[in-house]
Motif scaffolding. Structure first.
Motif, PDB file in Angstrom:
ATOM      1  N   GLN A   1     -11.849 -13.436   3.800  1.00 37.62           N
ATOM      2  CA  GLN A   1     -10.494 -12.945   3.551  1.00 37.62           C
ATOM      3  C   GLN A   1     -10.230 -12.825   2.050  1.00 37.62           C
ATOM      4  OE1 GLN A   1      -8.367 -15.943   5.713  1.00 37.62           O
ATOM      5  NE2 GLN A   1      -8.225 -14.723   7.593  1.00 37.62           N
ATOM      6  N   PHE A   2     -10.730 -13.784   1.271  1.00 39.41           N
ATOM      7  CA  PHE A   2     -10.548 -13.774  -0.174  1.00 39.41           C
ATOM      8  C   PHE A   2     -11.214 -12.548  -0.799  1.00 39.41           C
ATOM      9  CE2 PHE A   2     -11.962 -15.156  -4.471  1.00 39.41           C
ATOM     10  CZ  PHE A   2     -10.705 -15.363  -5.036  1.00 39.41           C
ATOM     11  N   LEU A   3     -12.435 -12.258  -0.369  1.00 36.90           N
ATOM     12  CA  LEU A   3     -13.156 -11.092  -0.897  1.00 36.90           C
ATOM     13  C   LEU A   3     -12.454  -9.794  -0.506  1.00 36.90           C
ATOM     14  CD1 LEU A   3     -16.861 -12.127  -0.218  1.00 36.90           C
ATOM     15  CD2 LEU A   3     -15.741 -11.951  -2.432  1.00 36.90           C
ATOM     16  N   SER A   4     -12.041  -9.693   0.744  1.00 38.55           N
ATOM     17  CA  SER A   4     -11.366  -8.478   1.221  1.00 38.55           C
ATOM     18  C   SER A   4     -10.062  -8.250   0.477  1.00 38.55           C
ATOM     19  CB  SER A   4     -11.105  -8.581   2.733  1.00 38.55           C
ATOM     20  OG  SER A   4     -12.317  -8.740   3.446  1.00 38.55           O
ATOM     21  N   LEU A   5      -9.276  -9.308   0.299  1.00 44.25           N
ATOM     22  CA  LEU A   5      -8.001  -9.196  -0.411  1.00 44.25           C
ATOM     23  C   LEU A   5      -8.214  -8.886  -1.894  1.00 44.25           C
ATOM     24  CD1 LEU A   5      -5.914 -12.100   1.183  1.00 44.25           C
ATOM     25  CD2 LEU A   5      -5.535  -9.639   1.436  1.00 44.25           C
ATOM     26  N   GLY A   6      -9.308  -9.400  -2.460  1.00 47.22           N
ATOM     27  CA  GLY A   6      -9.618  -9.106  -3.857  1.00 47.22           C
ATOM     28  C   GLY A   6      -9.836  -7.621  -4.077  1.00 47.22           C
ATOM     29  N   PHE A   7     -10.639  -6.990  -3.232  1.00 46.22           N
ATOM     30  CA  PHE A   7     -10.874  -5.551  -3.333  1.00 46.22           C
ATOM     31  C   PHE A   7      -9.593  -4.769  -3.058  1.00 46.22           C
ATOM     32  CE2 PHE A   7     -15.451  -6.527  -2.972  1.00 46.22           C
ATOM     33  CZ  PHE A   7     -15.938  -5.657  -3.932  1.00 46.22           C
ATOM     34  N   LEU A   8      -8.821  -5.224  -2.062  1.00 48.01           N
ATOM     35  CA  LEU A   8      -7.577  -4.539  -1.714  1.00 48.01           C
ATOM     36  C   LEU A   8      -6.579  -4.576  -2.871  1.00 48.01           C
ATOM     37  CD1 LEU A   8      -6.090  -3.067   0.542  1.00 48.01           C
ATOM     38  CD2 LEU A   8      -5.228  -5.279   1.339  1.00 48.01           C
ATOM     39  N   THR A   9      -6.483  -5.714  -3.539  1.00 48.13           N
ATOM     40  CA  THR A   9      -5.582  -5.844  -4.695  1.00 48.13           C
ATOM     41  C   THR A   9      -5.982  -4.903  -5.820  1.00 48.13           C
ATOM     42  OG1 THR A   9      -5.184  -8.185  -4.171  1.00 48.13           O
ATOM     43  CG2 THR A   9      -4.650  -7.459  -6.397  1.00 48.13           C
ATOM     44  N   ALA A  10      -7.278  -4.831  -6.108  1.00 52.81           N
ATOM     45  CA  ALA A  10      -7.774  -3.928  -7.155  1.00 52.81           C
ATOM     46  C   ALA A  10      -7.473  -2.472  -6.809  1.00 52.81           C
ATOM     47  CB  ALA A  10      -9.270  -4.124  -7.351  1.00 52.81           C
ATOM     48  N   ILE A  11      -7.594  -2.113  -5.536  1.00 49.75           N
ATOM     49  CA  ILE A  11      -7.304  -0.741  -5.095  1.00 49.75           C
ATOM     50  C   ILE A  11      -5.835  -0.396  -5.324  1.00 49.75           C
ATOM     51  CG2 ILE A  11      -7.071   0.716  -3.041  1.00 49.75           C
ATOM     52  CD1 ILE A  11      -9.645  -0.635  -1.991  1.00 49.75           C
ATOM     53  N   ILE A  12      -4.946  -1.306  -4.938  1.00 48.91           N
ATOM     54  CA  ILE A  12      -3.507  -1.053  -5.080  1.00 48.91           C
ATOM     55  C   ILE A  12      -3.116  -0.919  -6.553  1.00 48.91           C
ATOM     56  CG2 ILE A  12      -1.201  -2.043  -4.715  1.00 48.91           C
ATOM     57  CD1 ILE A  12      -2.318  -3.286  -2.128  1.00 48.91           C
ATOM     58  N   LEU A  13      -3.624  -1.813  -7.391  1.00 49.64           N
ATOM     59  CA  LEU A  13      -3.332  -1.732  -8.825  1.00 49.64           C
ATOM     60  C   LEU A  13      -3.853  -0.419  -9.418  1.00 49.64           C
ATOM     61  CD1 LEU A  13      -4.102  -5.394 -10.005  1.00 49.64           C
ATOM     62  CD2 LEU A  13      -1.855  -4.301  -9.820  1.00 49.64           C
ATOM     63  N   GLY A  14      -5.068  -0.052  -9.044  1.00 51.13           N
ATOM     64  CA  GLY A  14      -5.652   1.192  -9.531  1.00 51.13           C
ATOM     65  C   GLY A  14      -4.861   2.413  -9.093  1.00 51.13           C
ATOM     66  N   SER A  15      -4.406   2.412  -7.840  1.00 54.57           N
ATOM     67  CA  SER A  15      -3.645   3.555  -7.322  1.00 54.57           C
ATOM     68  C   SER A  15      -2.311   3.707  -8.047  1.00 54.57           C
ATOM     69  CB  SER A  15      -3.405   3.399  -5.819  1.00 54.57           C
ATOM     70  OG  SER A  15      -2.581   2.278  -5.538  1.00 54.57           O
ATOM     71  N   LEU A  16      -1.678   2.596  -8.384  1.00 53.43           N
ATOM     72  CA  LEU A  16      -0.406   2.651  -9.117  1.00 53.43           C
ATOM     73  C   LEU A  16      -0.602   3.205 -10.523  1.00 53.43           C
ATOM     74  CD1 LEU A  16       1.199  -0.750  -8.004  1.00 53.43           C
ATOM     75  CD2 LEU A  16       1.788   1.556  -7.208  1.00 53.43           C
ATOM     76  N   LEU A  17      -1.701   2.816 -11.172  1.00 55.65           N
ATOM     77  CA  LEU A  17      -1.993   3.343 -12.506  1.00 55.65           C
ATOM     78  C   LEU A  17      -2.284   4.841 -12.469  1.00 55.65           C
ATOM     79  CD1 LEU A  17      -4.258   0.479 -13.953  1.00 55.65           C
ATOM     80  CD2 LEU A  17      -1.924   1.055 -14.662  1.00 55.65           C
ATOM     81  N   LEU A  18      -2.976   5.278 -11.430  1.00 55.51           N
ATOM     82  CA  LEU A  18      -3.320   6.699 -11.312  1.00 55.51           C
ATOM     83  C   LEU A  18      -2.118   7.565 -10.955  1.00 55.51           C
ATOM     84  CD1 LEU A  18      -6.786   6.478  -9.499  1.00 55.51           C
ATOM     85  CD2 LEU A  18      -6.347   7.034 -11.897  1.00 55.51           C
ATOM     86  N   MET A  19      -1.035   6.954 -10.498  1.00 53.09           N
ATOM     87  CA  MET A  19       0.183   7.706 -10.199  1.00 53.09           C
ATOM     88  C   MET A  19       1.004   8.017 -11.442  1.00 53.09           C
ATOM     89  SD  MET A  19       1.856   6.168  -6.724  1.00 53.09           S
ATOM     90  CE  MET A  19       3.223   7.321  -6.848  1.00 53.09           C
ATOM     91  N   LEU A  20       0.716   7.344 -12.547  1.00 52.37           N
ATOM     92  CA  LEU A  20       1.492   7.558 -13.769  1.00 52.37           C
ATOM     93  C   LEU A  20       1.325   8.999 -14.261  1.00 52.37           C
ATOM     94  CD1 LEU A  20       0.598   4.223 -15.599  1.00 52.37           C
ATOM     95  CD2 LEU A  20       2.749   4.780 -14.442  1.00 52.37           C
ATOM     96  N   PRO A  21       2.399   9.611 -14.724  1.00 57.37           N
ATOM     97  CA  PRO A  21       2.337  11.027 -15.143  1.00 57.37           C
ATOM     98  C   PRO A  21       1.290  11.298 -16.215  1.00 57.37           C
ATOM     99  CG  PRO A  21       4.616  10.303 -14.973  1.00 57.37           C
ATOM    100  CD  PRO A  21       3.763   9.072 -14.810  1.00 57.37           C
ATOM    101  N   PHE A  22       1.115  10.358 -17.172  1.00 59.87           N
ATOM    102  CA  PHE A  22       0.138  10.618 -18.241  1.00 59.87           C
ATOM    103  C   PHE A  22      -1.299  10.360 -17.805  1.00 59.87           C
ATOM    104  CE2 PHE A  22       2.128   6.434 -18.942  1.00 59.87           C
ATOM    105  CZ  PHE A  22       1.028   5.587 -18.885  1.00 59.87           C
TER     106      PHE A  22
END
Length: 451
Positions: free
Chosen positions: A14-35
């Motif tokens: 569960q720790f490993l799965s959540l670790g990857f999931l957290t990185a995905i969510i953070l990355g997706s939020l950064l990629l949504m930025l207009p710049f």
């Protein structure tokens, strides 16, 4: 009297799965930025999520051409996600422990062991150092060699940047590239199809990255003495060599009359075939139009993607180790033997059960996803959808140009496949599954007719 708060204890899986999931969510939020985009407009969340998942899961499927859609900031976010996914979430966590000189607890060691594919708890610190240092060395050497070609082609600044980017992408088996141009998107490495320096360098990076961190460590410990190698190392080196040679020969035969190979002479076809036999091991780069391959070549690519690389590496697929156990188990059954022997060693039958479970689960996921996407996308062909689903689950990233055309529902399915493929089907099943009880009831034995 107040009761103490109950602490939620996550399992290693569960720790490993959540670790990857957290990185995905953070990355997706950064990629949504207009710049993050060259147009200055925000990317839709589903496409940002798809790209972040593809990057952290080192896949390479993309709804947009990386070079033409994303700014330098967006590209660097993707590159950071690729490096995180390639090294492994726990490797980065372990590196932080080492940097701040804090010891790893038993729980952290267990998590690292699962992520890196190691079977031993002792020597974890040494393994982490080897992974980080080895990755830096190979990626740097790859970048330096690629600079020989890319600096003359793109200038000093872009040449260095492109070399570093593609070295990391190849070593991590990601398949993202920066070769697209306005009006010429998703061309991958077609410009360098017959260039031995670029193609063979990338092939070497792909194979070394897909070899597995434990294999590296064993080779170092044994000082290259093959007689002292662990069984896993011997199997990985032998089977990978056979698959590479076998695939190269078959591509040469299958594509001798195909339009994909028509522009090349014999030597160039050999380079293209070596590259195809390598990139299908979950790297995701392409040098020819995959839609122009023969039907035999197409099926060979699907099989190679499904098998993938090695356990505990940057590669995906069901893994060479799993494939080898299944084949040897099959031969043992056909010969009427109870034991599964590989060379002078015997492996536990429980490994065959795990290997068959992974194989069956992967096959079912591919078939179910293909059926659903075909229903959601009636304008597409079964051939293109099957290729896309196998590519997603195996974290390969090769595509028949279908990804940008898919609906939201189909992209969500591919996101799930990429996540399951990177985290590992067995890891994900254990993370979602119920805990086993010590007093597990054993049922009476009966039989079924087989064959």
């Amino acid at each position: 009297m107040m009761k103490g708060k109950t602490k939620i204890k996550l399992t290693v899986w569960q720790f490993l799965s959540l670790g990857f999931l957290t990185a995905i969510i953070l990355g997706s939020l950064l990629l949504m930025l207009p710049f993050a985009t060259k147009s200055g407009n925000s990317t839709s969340y589903i496409n940002a999520l798809f790209t972040a998942t593809s990057a952290i899961c080192v896949t390479g499927l993309a709804p947009y051409d990386t070079a033409t859609h994303w700014t330098l900031f967006g590209q660097l976010v993707i590159l950071l996600l690729i490096q995180t996914g390639g090294l492994g979430f726990m490797t980065l966590v372990s590196s932080i422990f080492l940097i701040f000189k804090r010891g790893m607890g038993l729980y952290s060691k267990n998590a690292f062991m699962q992520d890196a594919g190691s079977g031993k708890l002792n020597g974890i610190t040494k393994m982490v150092k080897r992974i980080v240092i080895g990755t830096a060395i190979f990626e740097t050497l790859g970048a330096l060699i690629l600079m020989i070609r890319f600096i003359p082609d793109f200038g000093a600044g872009n040449g260095i940047y492109f070399s570093i980017w593609h070295s990391i992408s190849a070593f991590c088996n990601a398949g993202f590239d920066l070769m697209g141009t306005p009006g010429g998107e998703f061309v991958s490495l077609s410009k360098y199809a017959s260039d031995p320096l670029v193609c063979l360098t990338l092939c070497a990076l792909i194979l070394i990255g897909g070899m597995g961190f434990c294999v590296w460590s064993d080779i170092i410990d044994c000082k290259g003495n093959m007689k002292k190698f662990q069984l896993n190392t011997k199997v990985v080196l032998l089977v990978n060599s056979v698959i590479l040679v076998f695939g190269t020969v078959l591509f040469m035969v299958f594509e001798r009359n195909s339009s994909a190979y028509a522009p090349f002479n014999f030597g160039e076809r050999l380079i293209v075939s070596i590259f195809n036999a390598t990139t299908t091991r979950t790297a995701g780069f392409s040098t020819v139009n995959l839609a122009e391959l023969s039907e035999s070549g197409y099926l060979l690519m699907v099989i190679y993607m499904f098998v993938g690389g090695n356990s505990g590496s940057t590669a995906g697929g069901i893994k060479v180790n799993t494939f080898t156990v299944i084949i040897m188990g099959m031969l043992a059954v056909f010969r009427g033997r109870k034991d599964i022997n590989i060379g002078k060693k015997r492996i536990d039958n429980s490994l065959l059960s795990q290997a068959l479970a992974i194989f069956a689960a992967a096959l079912m996921l591919v078939m179910m996803s293909t059926i659903i996407i075909c229903a959601l996308e009636p304008q597409t062909t079964f051939k293109a959808v099957l290729f896309e689903c196998v590519s997603a689950l195996s974290t390969t990233g090769l595509s028949l140009s279908l990804t940008p055309l898919l609906s939201i529902g189909s992209k969500i399915i591919l996101i799930i496949l990429m996540f399951a493929g990177r985290v590992g089907i067995l890891t994900l099943a254990l993370a979602l599954g119920a805990k086993r009880t010590a007093a597990e009831i054993r049922r009476p034995v009966d039989s079924l007719y087989i064959g």
